[in-house]
Design a protein around this motif. Sequence first.
Motif, mmCIF file in Angstrom:
data_model
loop_
_atom_site.group_PDB
_atom_site.id
_atom_site.type_symbol
_atom_site.label_atom_id
_atom_site.label_comp_id
_atom_site.label_asym_id
_atom_site.label_seq_id
_atom_site.Cartn_x
_atom_site.Cartn_y
_atom_site.Cartn_z
ATOM 1 N N ARG A 171 24.417 19.470 0.922
ATOM 2 C CA ARG A 171 24.416 18.170 0.235
ATOM 3 C C ARG A 171 23.032 17.524 0.296
ATOM 4 O O ARG A 171 22.560 16.925 -0.669
ATOM 5 N N VAL A 172 22.383 17.653 1.451
ATOM 6 C CA VAL A 172 21.027 17.097 1.603
ATOM 7 C C VAL A 172 20.076 17.815 0.648
ATOM 8 O O VAL A 172 19.275 17.182 -0.055
ATOM 9 N N ALA A 173 20.157 19.148 0.584
ATOM 10 C CA ALA A 173 19.285 19.944 -0.284
ATOM 11 C C ALA A 173 19.485 19.568 -1.758
ATOM 12 O O ALA A 173 18.521 19.433 -2.527
ATOM 13 N N LYS A 174 20.748 19.390 -2.148
ATOM 14 C CA LYS A 174 21.061 19.006 -3.533
ATOM 15 C C LYS A 174 20.454 17.643 -3.858
ATOM 16 O O LYS A 174 19.898 17.433 -4.942
ATOM 17 N N THR A 175 20.545 16.713 -2.898
ATOM 18 C CA THR A 175 19.995 15.374 -3.086
ATOM 19 C C THR A 175 18.477 15.423 -3.273
ATOM 20 O O THR A 175 17.920 14.798 -4.186
ATOM 21 N N LEU A 176 17.796 16.185 -2.423
ATOM 22 C CA LEU A 176 16.341 16.313 -2.519
ATOM 23 C C LEU A 176 15.937 16.874 -3.877
ATOM 24 O O LEU A 176 14.975 16.410 -4.501
ATOM 25 N N ASP A 177 16.668 17.870 -4.340
ATOM 26 C CA ASP A 177 16.366 18.499 -5.624
ATOM 27 C C ASP A 177 16.543 17.515 -6.784
ATOM 28 O O ASP A 177 15.685 17.405 -7.666
ATOM 29 N N MET A 178 17.643 16.769 -6.767
ATOM 30 C CA MET A 178 17.925 15.809 -7.849
ATOM 31 C C MET A 178 16.847 14.733 -7.945
ATOM 32 O O MET A 178 16.323 14.442 -9.022
ATOM 33 N N TYR A 179 16.518 14.137 -6.812
ATOM 34 C CA TYR A 179 15.594 13.010 -6.814
ATOM 35 C C TYR A 179 14.159 13.439 -7.114
ATOM 36 O O TYR A 179 13.411 12.712 -7.775
ATOM 37 N N SER A 180 13.776 14.622 -6.652
ATOM 38 C CA SER A 180 12.397 15.081 -6.895
ATOM 39 C C SER A 180 12.134 15.347 -8.374
ATOM 40 O O SER A 180 10.985 15.350 -8.818
ATOM 41 N N LYS A 181 13.199 15.542 -9.145
ATOM 42 C CA LYS A 181 13.051 15.724 -10.596
ATOM 43 C C LYS A 181 12.866 14.391 -11.331
ATOM 44 O O LYS A 181 12.421 14.366 -12.473
ATOM 45 N N GLU A 199 25.391 12.676 -6.978
ATOM 46 C CA GLU A 199 24.670 12.359 -8.209
ATOM 47 C C GLU A 199 23.897 11.051 -8.008
ATOM 48 O O GLU A 199 24.224 10.250 -7.140
ATOM 49 N N ILE A 200 22.843 10.855 -8.793
ATOM 50 C CA ILE A 200 22.033 9.634 -8.670
ATOM 51 C C ILE A 200 22.778 8.500 -9.357
ATOM 52 O O ILE A 200 23.060 8.555 -10.557
ATOM 53 N N GLY A 201 23.104 7.481 -8.590
ATOM 54 C CA GLY A 201 23.860 6.356 -9.136
ATOM 55 C C GLY A 201 22.998 5.398 -9.945
ATOM 56 O O GLY A 201 21.767 5.478 -9.948
ATOM 57 N N LYS A 202 23.660 4.464 -10.627
ATOM 58 C CA LYS A 202 22.947 3.479 -11.453
ATOM 59 C C LYS A 202 21.977 2.651 -10.626
ATOM 60 O O LYS A 202 20.888 2.310 -11.071
ATOM 61 N N GLY A 203 22.396 2.335 -9.392
ATOM 62 C CA GLY A 203 21.547 1.511 -8.528
ATOM 63 C C GLY A 203 20.218 2.173 -8.219
ATOM 64 O O GLY A 203 19.153 1.544 -8.301
ATOM 65 N N ASP A 204 20.260 3.465 -7.895
ATOM 66 C CA ASP A 204 19.022 4.188 -7.584
ATOM 67 C C ASP A 204 18.184 4.432 -8.836
ATOM 68 O O ASP A 204 16.951 4.437 -8.776
ATOM 69 N N VAL A 218 4.746 6.625 -3.091
ATOM 70 C CA VAL A 218 6.151 6.419 -2.717
ATOM 71 C C VAL A 218 6.642 7.615 -1.904
ATOM 72 O O VAL A 218 6.496 8.759 -2.321
ATOM 73 N N PHE A 219 7.212 7.338 -0.729
ATOM 74 C CA PHE A 219 7.894 8.365 0.062
ATOM 75 C C PHE A 219 9.385 8.286 -0.242
ATOM 76 O O PHE A 219 9.959 7.191 -0.242
ATOM 77 N N LEU A 220 10.011 9.432 -0.474
ATOM 78 C CA LEU A 220 11.472 9.472 -0.538
ATOM 79 C C LEU A 220 11.972 9.766 0.865
ATOM 80 O O LEU A 220 11.670 10.820 1.438
ATOM 81 N N VAL A 221 12.718 8.829 1.441
ATOM 82 C CA VAL A 221 13.229 8.986 2.803
ATOM 83 C C VAL A 221 14.750 9.118 2.722
ATOM 84 O O VAL A 221 15.442 8.184 2.304
ATOM 85 N N VAL A 222 15.248 10.298 3.094
ATOM 86 C CA VAL A 222 16.688 10.564 2.992
ATOM 87 C C VAL A 222 17.316 10.323 4.362
ATOM 88 O O VAL A 222 17.100 11.085 5.307
ATOM 89 N N ASN A 223 18.098 9.261 4.456
ATOM 90 C CA ASN A 223 18.684 8.850 5.737
ATOM 91 C C ASN A 223 20.081 9.459 5.925
ATOM 92 O O ASN A 223 20.686 9.968 4.985
ATOM 93 N N LYS A 224 20.553 9.408 7.161
ATOM 94 C CA LYS A 224 21.907 9.858 7.521
ATOM 95 C C LYS A 224 22.112 11.357 7.274
ATOM 96 O O LYS A 224 23.219 11.796 6.946
ATOM 97 N N ASP A 275 0.815 -1.218 0.000
ATOM 98 C CA ASP A 275 0.000 0.000 0.000
ATOM 99 C C ASP A 275 0.847 1.265 0.000
ATOM 100 O O ASP A 275 0.357 2.342 -0.312
ATOM 101 N N LEU A 276 2.120 1.122 0.380
ATOM 102 C CA LEU A 276 3.006 2.281 0.464
ATOM 103 C C LEU A 276 4.450 1.818 0.331
ATOM 104 O O LEU A 276 4.824 0.770 0.868
ATOM 105 N N VAL A 277 5.257 2.593 -0.402
ATOM 106 C CA VAL A 277 6.673 2.268 -0.584
ATOM 107 C C VAL A 277 7.522 3.381 0.034
ATOM 108 O O VAL A 277 7.291 4.566 -0.225
ATOM 109 N N LEU A 278 8.496 3.000 0.861
ATOM 110 C CA LEU A 278 9.497 3.946 1.348
ATOM 111 C C LEU A 278 10.777 3.698 0.556
ATOM 112 O O LEU A 278 11.344 2.615 0.616
ATOM 113 N N PHE A 279 11.201 4.682 -0.219
ATOM 114 C CA PHE A 279 12.445 4.581 -0.985
ATOM 115 C C PHE A 279 13.524 5.283 -0.172
ATOM 116 O O PHE A 279 13.540 6.501 -0.049
#
Length: 296
Positions: free
Chosen positions: A129-139, A96-101, A115-121, A85-89
Amino acid sequence: MFKSGFVTIVGRPNVGKSTLTNKIMGEKLSIVSNKPQTTRNNIQTILTGEDYQIVFVDTPGIHKPKHKLGEYMVNSAKDSIKEVDLVLFLINPCDEIGKGDKFIIEALKSQNAPVFLVVNKVDENTHERVAKTLDMYSKEYDFKEIIPISALRGKNVDTLVNLMIQNLPEGPQFYPEDMITDVQERFIVSEIVREKALRNLRDEVPHGIAVDIIQMKQNEKGTYHIEVDLICEKTSHKGIIIGKNGAVLKKIGETARYEIEKLLNAKVNLKIWVKVRKEWRDNNLLLKELGYKKLK
């Protein structure tokens, strides 16, 4: 109104999936180690509140398989995405977004659950760095929610749980309220032994090991007698696992016994035998015997 549903946590190996599950549950149910690919079976853990029940499916990390065991782990993770019913990614901050992601994002596009994007650590990285990651993945994907957390420290984990409850459908209570896992005690015991082996061994050996519980009996005084086969692929690995004068195996046994006693709330006598089974990770029959039944 009672809300319930199945939630899966996906992500590359070692981003903190099991740590997050354990923090939410408050009990050590998923094997946690600093080596990738440590979670091998979909452990269902159950969080029940007054008006909700969340059933977590803890998946192996999605990665490019190198052997039949790897295929099992990837198939298992992909299947879990389709029936929830829900995915936590779960991801870690990155440049940069790697091949795995990218592989995971493509897999997410073939299913319908939010799908929730959950940014750990986030506590280990700069705000930039966190802000850059959020921006990249949300696109790359239309995430229902984006939540920065620290699974280890518990930062924002309560917020994450509340958002999950809000996004679950109305439904029944699937499991009794006092049930926290549908995994047999034997399996959790074997995972504890494997975790301690992972923590105490060199890089090349760990993923070539499996644990098979030969005997698990409780006597009239309440003491558990447990005998375990620790299976490796090479004779040279057997020597590494045992260690000089048996020191490594002794440490694995002592640390595992301590944790098993906490789990079972009883005294435990633990015997570990090291066995060599060449190329067990590519042996379908042996994989099935060890509980990896979902091979395709």
